[in-house]
Design a protein around this motif. Structure first.
Motif, mmCIF file in Angstrom:
data_model
loop_
_atom_site.group_PDB
_atom_site.id
_atom_site.type_symbol
_atom_site.label_atom_id
_atom_site.label_comp_id
_atom_site.label_asym_id
_atom_site.label_seq_id
_atom_site.Cartn_x
_atom_site.Cartn_y
_atom_site.Cartn_z
ATOM 1 N N ALA A 90 0.844 -1.207 0.000
ATOM 2 C CA ALA A 90 0.000 0.000 0.000
ATOM 3 C C ALA A 90 0.876 1.252 0.000
ATOM 4 O O ALA A 90 1.872 1.319 0.721
ATOM 5 C CB ALA A 90 -0.906 0.004 1.228
ATOM 6 N N GLY A 91 0.506 2.226 -0.818
ATOM 7 C CA GLY A 91 1.292 3.449 -0.843
ATOM 8 C C GLY A 91 0.617 4.513 -1.679
ATOM 9 O O GLY A 91 -0.207 4.206 -2.547
ATOM 10 N N LEU A 92 0.968 5.740 -1.405
ATOM 11 C CA LEU A 92 0.391 6.886 -2.113
ATOM 12 C C LEU A 92 1.488 7.781 -2.643
ATOM 13 O O LEU A 92 2.528 7.943 -2.001
ATOM 14 C CB LEU A 92 -0.453 7.720 -1.151
ATOM 15 C CG LEU A 92 -1.801 7.147 -0.696
ATOM 16 C CD1 LEU A 92 -2.397 8.064 0.368
ATOM 17 C CD2 LEU A 92 -2.756 6.993 -1.876
ATOM 18 N N GLY A 93 1.232 8.389 -3.800
ATOM 19 C CA GLY A 93 2.172 9.354 -4.358
ATOM 20 C C GLY A 93 1.774 10.781 -4.023
ATOM 21 O O GLY A 93 0.709 11.039 -3.441
ATOM 22 N N ALA A 100 4.548 24.559 -2.151
ATOM 23 C CA ALA A 100 3.092 24.648 -2.014
ATOM 24 C C ALA A 100 2.495 23.431 -1.292
ATOM 25 O O ALA A 100 1.290 23.381 -1.060
ATOM 26 C CB ALA A 100 2.450 24.768 -3.395
ATOM 27 N N ALA A 101 3.334 22.459 -0.956
ATOM 28 C CA ALA A 101 2.804 21.205 -0.385
ATOM 29 C C ALA A 101 2.222 21.431 0.997
ATOM 30 O O ALA A 101 2.926 21.885 1.901
ATOM 31 C CB ALA A 101 3.922 20.167 -0.318
ATOM 32 N N PRO A 102 0.926 21.133 1.209
ATOM 33 C CA PRO A 102 0.336 21.331 2.529
ATOM 34 C C PRO A 102 0.860 20.292 3.520
ATOM 35 O O PRO A 102 1.014 19.118 3.168
ATOM 36 C CB PRO A 102 -1.166 21.111 2.274
ATOM 37 C CG PRO A 102 -1.247 20.299 1.044
ATOM 38 C CD PRO A 102 -0.009 20.569 0.242
ATOM 39 N N ARG A 107 1.851 14.758 5.899
ATOM 40 C CA ARG A 107 1.595 13.803 7.005
ATOM 41 C C ARG A 107 0.835 12.578 6.491
ATOM 42 O O ARG A 107 1.116 11.454 6.905
ATOM 43 C CB ARG A 107 0.779 14.476 8.117
ATOM 44 C CG ARG A 107 1.579 15.462 8.894
ATOM 45 C CD ARG A 107 1.138 15.569 10.364
ATOM 46 N NE ARG A 107 2.069 16.416 11.064
ATOM 47 C CZ ARG A 107 1.921 17.726 11.230
ATOM 48 N NH1 ARG A 107 0.836 18.323 10.795
ATOM 49 N NH2 ARG A 107 2.844 18.427 11.856
ATOM 50 N N HIS A 108 -0.127 12.824 5.591
ATOM 51 C CA HIS A 108 -0.920 11.709 5.050
ATOM 52 C C HIS A 108 0.004 10.720 4.308
ATOM 53 O O HIS A 108 -0.122 9.498 4.457
ATOM 54 C CB HIS A 108 -1.995 12.277 4.109
ATOM 55 C CG HIS A 108 -2.951 11.255 3.557
ATOM 56 N ND1 HIS A 108 -3.493 10.234 4.315
ATOM 57 C CD2 HIS A 108 -3.462 11.092 2.309
ATOM 58 C CE1 HIS A 108 -4.294 9.490 3.549
ATOM 59 N NE2 HIS A 108 -4.283 9.988 2.331
ATOM 60 N N ILE A 109 0.937 11.267 3.521
ATOM 61 C CA ILE A 109 1.892 10.412 2.793
ATOM 62 C C ILE A 109 2.755 9.612 3.780
ATOM 63 O O ILE A 109 2.912 8.403 3.651
ATOM 64 C CB ILE A 109 2.802 11.289 1.880
ATOM 65 C CG1 ILE A 109 1.984 11.895 0.737
ATOM 66 C CG2 ILE A 109 4.004 10.522 1.345
ATOM 67 C CD1 ILE A 109 1.508 10.900 -0.298
ATOM 68 N N GLN A 196 -3.321 12.702 -6.410
ATOM 69 C CA GLN A 196 -3.784 13.966 -5.813
ATOM 70 C C GLN A 196 -4.521 13.751 -4.478
ATOM 71 O O GLN A 196 -5.109 14.679 -3.944
ATOM 72 C CB GLN A 196 -4.676 14.739 -6.793
ATOM 73 C CG GLN A 196 -3.983 15.137 -8.101
ATOM 74 C CD GLN A 196 -2.686 15.909 -7.902
ATOM 75 O OE1 GLN A 196 -2.520 16.582 -6.909
ATOM 76 N NE2 GLN A 196 -1.761 15.788 -8.819
ATOM 77 N N GLU A 197 -4.491 12.496 -3.950
ATOM 78 C CA GLU A 197 -5.217 12.261 -2.690
ATOM 79 C C GLU A 197 -4.638 13.103 -1.541
ATOM 80 O O GLU A 197 -5.375 13.571 -0.680
ATOM 81 C CB GLU A 197 -5.167 10.761 -2.333
ATOM 82 C CG GLU A 197 -5.937 10.447 -1.061
ATOM 83 C CD GLU A 197 -6.029 8.958 -0.743
ATOM 84 O OE1 GLU A 197 -6.269 8.140 -1.643
ATOM 85 O OE2 GLU A 197 -5.870 8.633 0.451
ATOM 86 N N ALA A 198 -3.328 13.306 -1.539
ATOM 87 C CA ALA A 198 -2.701 14.020 -0.421
ATOM 88 C C ALA A 198 -2.632 15.526 -0.644
ATOM 89 O O ALA A 198 -2.662 16.303 0.303
ATOM 90 C CB ALA A 198 -1.302 13.475 -0.178
#
Ligand code: NAD
Length: 286
Positions: A90-93, A100-102, A107-109, A196-198
């Motif tokens: 499981a992983g997210l990009g 500009a990264a919130p 933290r979600h990543i 774009q989930e994060a």
């Protein structure tokens, strides 16, 4: 012979889905294919075909929610008495102009790619220690050994898993727990849709200057074009995972393509890092 019991995370799509199916079709594996939302199990059910509920079992497990670990682990141990292989897939990009990264997105990543993976590993180490056997396979990326512009915190999370895995591999060597890293280059999966989930890209952020936005678009397009030429499928990566878990003496690192092996060699051999910078310098000039 009793089948080898495998737990895989992130199986509703992509590499996880293929790894679950490829392994469940082998004669000697029983796979617990987990996902954070079992409402999304349709594609896996279809791909599993006759293996479903025979050698492939779909269960809920959210790596960000450790309360979801126990029911699956209890079921595995109660039904089989052992857990042989964990595949942390499981992983997210995250693709964004870095300034500009919130921070919530970052933290979600990290909660998903690093802390969730680590917590699940922590929950499984005592089981494997008791067995005096086990294999933990962590899916990282070429971006876990060499940075990719605008994938900054994604790469940081994968570098973290690389360091974690190397450390654990030595820490648990005596307990006969093996660790392997799978380091794919680009793969055609839902990864880009989920990217774009994060966070957003930052292109709609009025505080970011136009030159930066232009450079982002140019470089991301050029990297995407290069990646498209070498992209693999989820099934290609699943076959490398199968090789890793069936190798008599599993390697610590598996690249999944010539491209990946070339990038890894470049990163690991050039101790100055200058070749890496030169490669992107040329890309920016083009
Ligand atoms: P994908 O988006 O199809 O699969 C990722 C899966 O992880 C999804 O099913 C998603 O739902 C799941 N997931 C996200 N958060 C979760 C959570 N909290 N709990 C459980 N599951 C969660 O993309 P993929 O390409 O199959 O990615 C699988 C792995 O491969 C990831 O770790 C990714 O970083 C890595 N990888 C992908 C590529 C690529 O280009 N696609 C390249 C190198 C490495």
């Amino acid at each position: 012979m009793a089948p080898r019991i495998v737990l895989i995370t992130g199986c509703s799509s992509g590499i996880g889905l293929w790894a679950a199916v490829v392994m469940a079709k082998q004669p000697d594996f029983k796979v617990y294919a987990t996902m954070r939302n079992t409402g999304k199990k349709g594609d896996l059910e279809k791909a599993a075909g006759g293996c479903l509920d025979k050698t492939l079992f779909i269960r809920k497990l959210d790596v960000k929610d450790d309360k979801t670990f126990k029911p699956v682990l209890d079921e595995i141990i109660n039904s089989n008495g052992k857990l042989d292989v964990l595949i942390n897939n499981a992983g997210l990009g995250m693709l964004t102009i870095s300034e500009a990264a919130p921070v919530e997105g970052v933290r979600h990543i990290f909660d998903t790619n690093v802390i969730g993976l680590f917590q699940l590993t922590q929950a499984i180490i005592p089981i494997m220690k008791k067995q005096k056997a086990g294999h933990i396979v962590n899916v990282t990326s070429v971006g876990g050994i060499a940075g990719v512009p605008y994938n900054t915190m994604y790469c940081a999370s994968k570098f973290a898993v690389e360091g974690m895995t190397e450390s654990l591999a030595v820490e648990l060597m005596d307990d006969n727990i093996r660790f392997s890293l799978i380091e794919p280059g680009p793969v055609n999966t839902s990864f880009r849709e989920n990217i774009q989930e994060a966070s957003g890209t930052g292109l709609d952020n009025p505080d970011i200057d136009e030159d930066t936005k232009k450079k982002f678009v140019t470089l991301v397009n050029s990297i995407s074009d290069s990646f498209a030429k070498v992209a693999q499928t989820g099934e290609d990566i699943a076959k490398v995972i199968l090789k890793a878990v069936t190798d008599e003496k599993p390697c610590l690192r598996y690249q999944t393509s010539e491209y990946g092996a070339m990038r890894a060699k470049q990163a690991l051999v050039d101790s100055t890092g200058n070749n890496f910078l030169d490669m992107f310098r040329a890309e920016i000039k083009n």
